[in-house]
Write an enzyme that holds these catalytic residues in place. Structure first.
Site, PDB file in Angstrom:
ATOM      1  N   LYS A 173       0.866  -1.175   0.000  1.00 24.82           N
ATOM      2  CA  LYS A 173       0.000   0.000   0.000  1.00 24.82           C
ATOM      3  C   LYS A 173       0.905   1.228   0.000  1.00 24.82           C
ATOM      4  O   LYS A 173       1.653   1.457   0.957  1.00 24.82           O
ATOM      5  CB  LYS A 173      -0.916   0.019   1.215  1.00 24.82           C
ATOM      6  CG  LYS A 173      -1.787   1.273   1.267  1.00 24.82           C
ATOM      7  CD  LYS A 173      -2.483   1.448   2.604  1.00 24.82           C
ATOM      8  CE  LYS A 173      -3.119   2.832   2.660  1.00 24.82           C
ATOM      9  NZ  LYS A 173      -3.665   3.151   3.991  1.00 24.82           N
ATOM     10  N   ALA A 190      -9.702   5.167   4.164  1.00 26.91           N
ATOM     11  CA  ALA A 190      -9.645   6.292   5.119  1.00 26.91           C
ATOM     12  C   ALA A 190     -10.975   7.017   5.244  1.00 26.91           C
ATOM     13  O   ALA A 190     -11.663   7.278   4.260  1.00 26.91           O
ATOM     14  CB  ALA A 190      -8.559   7.287   4.746  1.00 26.91           C
ATOM     15  N   GLY A 191     -11.329   7.324   6.485  1.00 28.96           N
ATOM     16  CA  GLY A 191     -12.479   8.157   6.773  1.00 28.96           C
ATOM     17  C   GLY A 191     -13.742   7.433   7.180  1.00 28.96           C
ATOM     18  O   GLY A 191     -14.707   8.055   7.633  1.00 28.96           O
ATOM     19  N   ASN A 193      -8.904   1.219   9.639  1.00 30.74           N
ATOM     20  CA  ASN A 193      -8.152   0.894  10.846  1.00 30.74           C
ATOM     21  C   ASN A 193      -8.768   1.576  12.058  1.00 30.74           C
ATOM     22  O   ASN A 193      -9.319   0.929  12.947  1.00 30.74           O
ATOM     23  CB  ASN A 193      -6.694   1.295  10.680  1.00 30.74           C
ATOM     24  CG  ASN A 193      -5.817   0.919  11.868  1.00 30.74           C
ATOM     25  OD1 ASN A 193      -4.664   1.282  11.930  1.00 30.74           O
ATOM     26  ND2 ASN A 193      -6.332   0.165  12.832  1.00 30.74           N
ATOM     27  N   THR A 194      -8.745   2.912  12.082  1.00 34.80           N
ATOM     28  CA  THR A 194      -9.201   3.660  13.249  1.00 34.80           C
ATOM     29  C   THR A 194     -10.636   3.330  13.638  1.00 34.80           C
ATOM     30  O   THR A 194     -10.960   3.223  14.825  1.00 34.80           O
ATOM     31  CB  THR A 194      -9.073   5.169  12.989  1.00 34.80           C
ATOM     32  OG1 THR A 194      -7.723   5.471  12.615  1.00 34.80           O
ATOM     33  CG2 THR A 194      -9.431   5.971  14.230  1.00 34.80           C
TER      34      THR A 194
END
Length: 257
Positions: free
Chosen positions: A99, A186-187, A208-209
């Site tokens: 990535k 992301a997001g 992830n988050t």
């Protein structure tokens, strides 16, 4: 008929790709990944140990025979560092699928597109399977596909923001023109965001988050798995068109007058 996510000729049953940062320890990381059903797991080479066998290593918890380990270049701010990081991961025996992430700004963590293009050209030429993190720009997506990237990974919103898909229209344009998988990266904040991406026709979602920083990461990992599955099935089923006025559920034909 089985429905696979195919990246560079390899089939994956799960369309969810998960990260390994922000968990309290490697044991929780392993449990969340198992519950998520993900088969591709991305690891920040600069932040999580997968190269030094003399220290606690994430690969002691994740079997590379079971998971495709996707090293990423998080923390790189120029093409040279990103390329070096990918080479380090390959030398460690992790694999050649990477990535690519080149950050252009500390506050927003938006990608540096010129540096990403530069690094992608080098890595593709060296035989890497490159999955680049980009903004939601159809032109950039097309340029990276033309370079030879195996997928494109537009952000839904800033990394870790949990805002969900802020610009679905650009992502739809990317989907219309791409001939490689489009993976939202992301997001994403919750399962409905993941489902929305899949209902739009995206081929996968990387997060992830949203899992690791949830109050209950293990339960959120399961929710994300179900959201991905539901969204993909809804996309394949084909939703009804949106209408301004009501449509009777029961046909009028044959009604007694």
């Amino acid at each position: 008929m089985e429905d696979f996510l195919q990246i560079a000729g390899t089939n994956y049953r799960s369309r969810l790709i998960v990260g390994t940062g922000k968990y309290k320890d490697f044991a929780e990381t392993k449990q969340a990944i198992e519950v998520s059903g993900a088969e591709v797991v991305t690891v920040a080479v600069r932040r999580v140990n997968i190269t030094d066998l003399n220290k606690e290593n994430l690969l002691d918890y994740l079997d590379p025979k079971k998971y495709t380990i996707l090293p990423n270049t998080a923390g790189c701010y120029n093409a040279e560092d990103a390329v070096r990081t990918c080479r380090l991961a390959r030398e460690a025996g992790v694999g050649k699928m990477v990535k690519l992430e080149v950050i252009g700004d500390d506050k927003t963590l938006f990608p540096d597109i010129p540096a990403t293009l530069e690094a992608a050209k080098i890595l593709v030429k060296e035989g890497f399977i490159v999955l680049p993190y980009i903004n939601d720009d159809p032109i950039t997506a097309k340029k990276l596909e033309d370079i030879g990237c195996a997928a494109v990974m537009p952000l839904a919103a800033p990394i870790g923001s949990g805002l969900g898909i802020r610009n679905p229209y650009n992502i739809r344009i990317i989907l219309e023109h791409a001939t490689v998988p489009v993976i939202v990266d992301a997001g994403v904040g919750t399962a409905s965001d993941a489902a929305m991406a899949m209902e739009m026709g995206c081929h996968g979602v990387l997060m992830n988050t949203a899992i690791a920083s949830a109050k209950n990461p293990i339960l959120m990992a399961e929710a994300m798995r179900l959201g991905i599955e539901a969204g993909r099935k809804a996309y394949l089923a084909g939703r009804i068109p949106k209408k301004l006025y009501a449509t009777a559920s029961t046909p009028l034909d044959g009604i007694l007058s």
